[in-house]
Write a protein that holds these residues in place. Structure first.
Motif, PDB file in Angstrom:
ATOM      1  N   PRO A   1       0.842  -1.205   0.000  1.00  0.00           N
ATOM      2  CA  PRO A   1       0.000   0.000   0.000  1.00  0.00           C
ATOM      3  C   PRO A   1       0.876   1.254   0.000  1.00  0.00           C
ATOM      4  O   PRO A   1       1.841   1.347   0.765  1.00  0.00           O
ATOM      5  CB  PRO A   1      -0.782  -0.129   1.305  1.00  0.00           C
ATOM      6  N   GLY A   2       0.563   2.176  -0.897  1.00  0.00           N
ATOM      7  CA  GLY A   2       1.387   3.373  -1.035  1.00  0.00           C
ATOM      8  C   GLY A   2       2.563   3.200  -1.970  1.00  0.00           C
ATOM      9  O   GLY A   2       3.322   4.153  -2.193  1.00  0.00           O
ATOM     10  N   GLY A   3       2.716   1.986  -2.523  1.00  0.00           N
ATOM     11  CA  GLY A   3       3.830   1.714  -3.420  1.00  0.00           C
ATOM     12  C   GLY A   3       3.719   2.459  -4.741  1.00  0.00           C
ATOM     13  O   GLY A   3       2.624   2.835  -5.176  1.00  0.00           O
ATOM     14  N   ASP A   4       4.865   2.692  -5.361  1.00  0.00           N
ATOM     15  CA  ASP A   4       4.936   3.465  -6.599  1.00  0.00           C
ATOM     16  C   ASP A   4       5.046   2.553  -7.816  1.00  0.00           C
ATOM     17  O   ASP A   4       5.765   1.544  -7.795  1.00  0.00           O
ATOM     18  CB  ASP A   4       6.162   4.382  -6.578  1.00  0.00           C
ATOM     19  N   PHE A   5       4.380   2.957  -8.890  1.00  0.00           N
ATOM     20  CA  PHE A   5       4.435   2.243 -10.161  1.00  0.00           C
ATOM     21  C   PHE A   5       4.815   3.237 -11.253  1.00  0.00           C
ATOM     22  O   PHE A   5       4.149   4.246 -11.458  1.00  0.00           O
ATOM     23  CB  PHE A   5       3.070   1.625 -10.458  1.00  0.00           C
ATOM     24  N   TYR A   6       5.930   2.947 -11.926  1.00  0.00           N
ATOM     25  CA  TYR A   6       6.379   3.749 -13.052  1.00  0.00           C
ATOM     26  C   TYR A   6       6.294   2.885 -14.304  1.00  0.00           C
ATOM     27  O   TYR A   6       6.899   1.816 -14.365  1.00  0.00           O
ATOM     28  CB  TYR A   6       7.823   4.211 -12.853  1.00  0.00           C
ATOM     29  N   VAL A   7       5.546   3.358 -15.306  1.00  0.00           N
ATOM     30  CA  VAL A   7       5.354   2.559 -16.516  1.00  0.00           C
ATOM     31  C   VAL A   7       5.478   3.435 -17.756  1.00  0.00           C
ATOM     32  O   VAL A   7       4.941   4.544 -17.810  1.00  0.00           O
ATOM     33  CB  VAL A   7       4.000   1.815 -16.488  1.00  0.00           C
ATOM     34  N   LEU A   8       6.219   2.930 -18.750  1.00  0.00           N
ATOM     35  CA  LEU A   8       6.406   3.616 -20.019  1.00  0.00           C
ATOM     36  C   LEU A   8       5.758   2.792 -21.120  1.00  0.00           C
ATOM     37  O   LEU A   8       6.054   1.600 -21.273  1.00  0.00           O
ATOM     38  CB  LEU A   8       7.891   3.798 -20.349  1.00  0.00           C
ATOM     39  N   VAL A   9       4.857   3.434 -21.880  1.00  0.00           N
ATOM     40  CA  VAL A   9       4.181   2.765 -22.996  1.00  0.00           C
ATOM     41  C   VAL A   9       4.158   3.710 -24.189  1.00  0.00           C
ATOM     42  O   VAL A   9       4.399   4.916 -24.065  1.00  0.00           O
ATOM     43  CB  VAL A   9       2.738   2.339 -22.627  1.00  0.00           C
ATOM     44  N   TYR A  10       3.837   3.165 -25.349  1.00  0.00           N
ATOM     45  CA  TYR A  10       3.804   3.948 -26.575  1.00  0.00           C
ATOM     46  C   TYR A  10       2.618   4.921 -26.598  1.00  0.00           C
ATOM     47  O   TYR A  10       1.517   4.576 -26.174  1.00  0.00           O
ATOM     48  CB  TYR A  10       3.721   3.033 -27.787  1.00  0.00           C
ATOM     49  N   ASN A  11       2.872   6.093 -27.150  1.00  0.00           N
ATOM     50  CA  ASN A  11       1.919   7.203 -27.153  1.00  0.00           C
ATOM     51  C   ASN A  11       1.155   7.277 -28.475  1.00  0.00           C
ATOM     52  O   ASN A  11       1.742   7.525 -29.537  1.00  0.00           O
ATOM     53  CB  ASN A  11       2.684   8.510 -26.908  1.00  0.00           C
ATOM     54  N   LYS A  12      -0.156   7.115 -28.403  1.00  0.00           N
ATOM     55  CA  LYS A  12      -1.009   7.185 -29.586  1.00  0.00           C
ATOM     56  C   LYS A  12      -0.987   8.572 -30.229  1.00  0.00           C
ATOM     57  O   LYS A  12      -1.159   8.706 -31.447  1.00  0.00           O
ATOM     58  CB  LYS A  12      -2.443   6.813 -29.206  1.00  0.00           C
ATOM     59  N   ASN A  13      -0.773   9.596 -29.429  1.00  0.00           N
ATOM     60  CA  ASN A  13      -0.786  10.961 -29.945  1.00  0.00           C
ATOM     61  C   ASN A  13       0.619  11.509 -30.197  1.00  0.00           C
ATOM     62  O   ASN A  13       0.843  12.726 -30.160  1.00  0.00           O
ATOM     63  CB  ASN A  13      -1.564  11.876 -28.996  1.00  0.00           C
ATOM     64  N   SER A  14       1.540  10.618 -30.481  1.00  0.00           N
ATOM     65  CA  SER A  14       2.903  11.015 -30.808  1.00  0.00           C
ATOM     66  C   SER A  14       3.011  11.365 -32.285  1.00  0.00           C
ATOM     67  O   SER A  14       2.208  10.925 -33.112  1.00  0.00           O
ATOM     68  CB  SER A  14       3.874   9.873 -30.492  1.00  0.00           C
ATOM     69  N   LEU A  15       4.051  12.113 -32.620  1.00  0.00           N
ATOM     70  CA  LEU A  15       4.318  12.422 -34.017  1.00  0.00           C
ATOM     71  C   LEU A  15       4.638  11.138 -34.779  1.00  0.00           C
ATOM     72  O   LEU A  15       4.208  10.968 -35.923  1.00  0.00           O
ATOM     73  CB  LEU A  15       5.471  13.419 -34.112  1.00  0.00           C
ATOM     74  N   PHE A  16       5.372  10.248 -34.144  1.00  0.00           N
ATOM     75  CA  PHE A  16       5.747   9.001 -34.816  1.00  0.00           C
ATOM     76  C   PHE A  16       4.514   8.196 -35.216  1.00  0.00           C
ATOM     77  O   PHE A  16       4.432   7.683 -36.332  1.00  0.00           O
ATOM     78  CB  PHE A  16       6.649   8.159 -33.904  1.00  0.00           C
ATOM     79  N   TYR A  17       3.531   8.095 -34.309  1.00  0.00           N
ATOM     80  CA  TYR A  17       2.341   7.301 -34.616  1.00  0.00           C
ATOM     81  C   TYR A  17       1.404   8.039 -35.571  1.00  0.00           C
ATOM     82  O   TYR A  17       0.952   7.473 -36.573  1.00  0.00           O
ATOM     83  CB  TYR A  17       1.593   6.952 -33.334  1.00  0.00           C
ATOM     84  N   ARG A  18       1.113   9.298 -35.283  1.00  0.00           N
ATOM     85  CA  ARG A  18       0.110  10.029 -36.058  1.00  0.00           C
ATOM     86  C   ARG A  18       0.590  10.403 -37.461  1.00  0.00           C
ATOM     87  O   ARG A  18      -0.209  10.444 -38.402  1.00  0.00           O
ATOM     88  CB  ARG A  18      -0.304  11.295 -35.308  1.00  0.00           C
TER      89      ARG A  18
END
Length: 272
Positions: free
Chosen positions: A151-168
């Motif tokens: 409880p109170g633990g931290d979660f850091y997560v990196l995922v691909y961005n749909k609204n990025s220049l690379f994707y759009r």
């Protein structure tokens, strides 16, 4: 073929860093040093600014999808009590060899993000960099992370961005003009091609908006502290004939500034 088997074949044949350390064998000093230099100087120089590695001393940290061990090194150098799981069996020995170069013996095991092999409330911090957008059910993975955090633990997560220049732009428009109509592939099928691998596999690749990522985290019981955007390099720009060769001269500071708005990664910090 099962998405998890495709993931094993993809990163078993070509671990992260293979394109920046061509000619070097994974598990060797040369591979790790070359790939880490590219990652820290060109691809992700912003990572220490969004992930507080320096605050991890004494904390029980779980990394989901450690790959060749780049971020495992940062956590262990900071003094964290580190554990890692990866679905690709080859990555265990690679990471052990890489970190042994720095005098570390990481606690790593093969594991599935959707069924973490740990007891409830086992960790203070969970971390996953560019991995969970490849799993069949990110909701299940988030639920498992929530379960194993204190409880109170931290979660850091990196995922691909749909609204990025690379994707759009690069994928949705440019790749479709050049490849989509010729191969009669959907955008999702084109997306599965972006992960380089020598096994010619097509792994699961998903993208998320800030709103979608926030909703997924909240639905699995997390309180979202922040979602940031990063990662724009000249390679992310459309390969427009002869013009593309000049993209590498764009000032890195300008790309970094733009990357905070239209970068390829979303970086979420959430708490249990």
């Amino acid at each position: 073929m099962d998405g998890k088997i495709r993931a094993q074949k993809t990163w078993g044949s070509s671990p992260t860093g293979s394109t920046s350390a061509k000619g070097s064998a994974p598990g060797t000093k040369d591979f790790f040093e070359r790939a880490l230099k590219y990652r820290s100087k060109h691809e992700m120089p912003w990572l220490p600014d969004v992930i507080p590695f320096q605050e991890m001393r004494g904390k029980r940290v779980l990394e989901i999808g450690f790959g060749p061990g780049y971020d495992a090194l940062s956590f262990m150098q900071a003094g964290a009590t580190y554990s890692g799981i990866d679905i690709t069996p080859e990555n265990l020995e690679r990471t052990r060899k890489h970190l042994a170069l720095f005098g570390f013996e990481p606690e790593v095991r093969q594991g599935d993000a959707e069924a973490l092999p740990f007891d409830d409330a086992s960790f203070d911090v969970a971390y996953s960099n560019g991995v969970l957008h490849h799993v069949p059910s990110i909701e299940q993975a988030f639920s498992e992370v929530h379960r194993v955090l204190e409880p109170g633990g931290d979660f850091y997560v990196l995922v691909y961005n749909k609204n990025s220049l690379f994707y759009r732009i690069t994928l949705a428009i440019w790749y479709q003009i050049i490849h989509g109509y010729r191969h009669k592939e959907t955008l999702q099928e084109q997306l599965s091609r972006i992960e380089f691998n020598e096994a010619d596999e097509r792994p699961i690749v998903n993208v998320y908006s800030k709103r979608e990522l926030r909703a997924l985290l909240q639905q699995t019981g997390f309180k979202v502290s922040s979602i940031k955007v990063r990662k724009l390099t000249w390679e992310d720009l459309p390969a427009v004939w002869f013009v593309h060769r000049f993209f590498k001269y764009i000032p890195r500071s300008l790309l970094h500034f733009l990357g905070k708005a239209v970068g390829w990664y979303l970086i979420a910090h959430a708490r249990k």
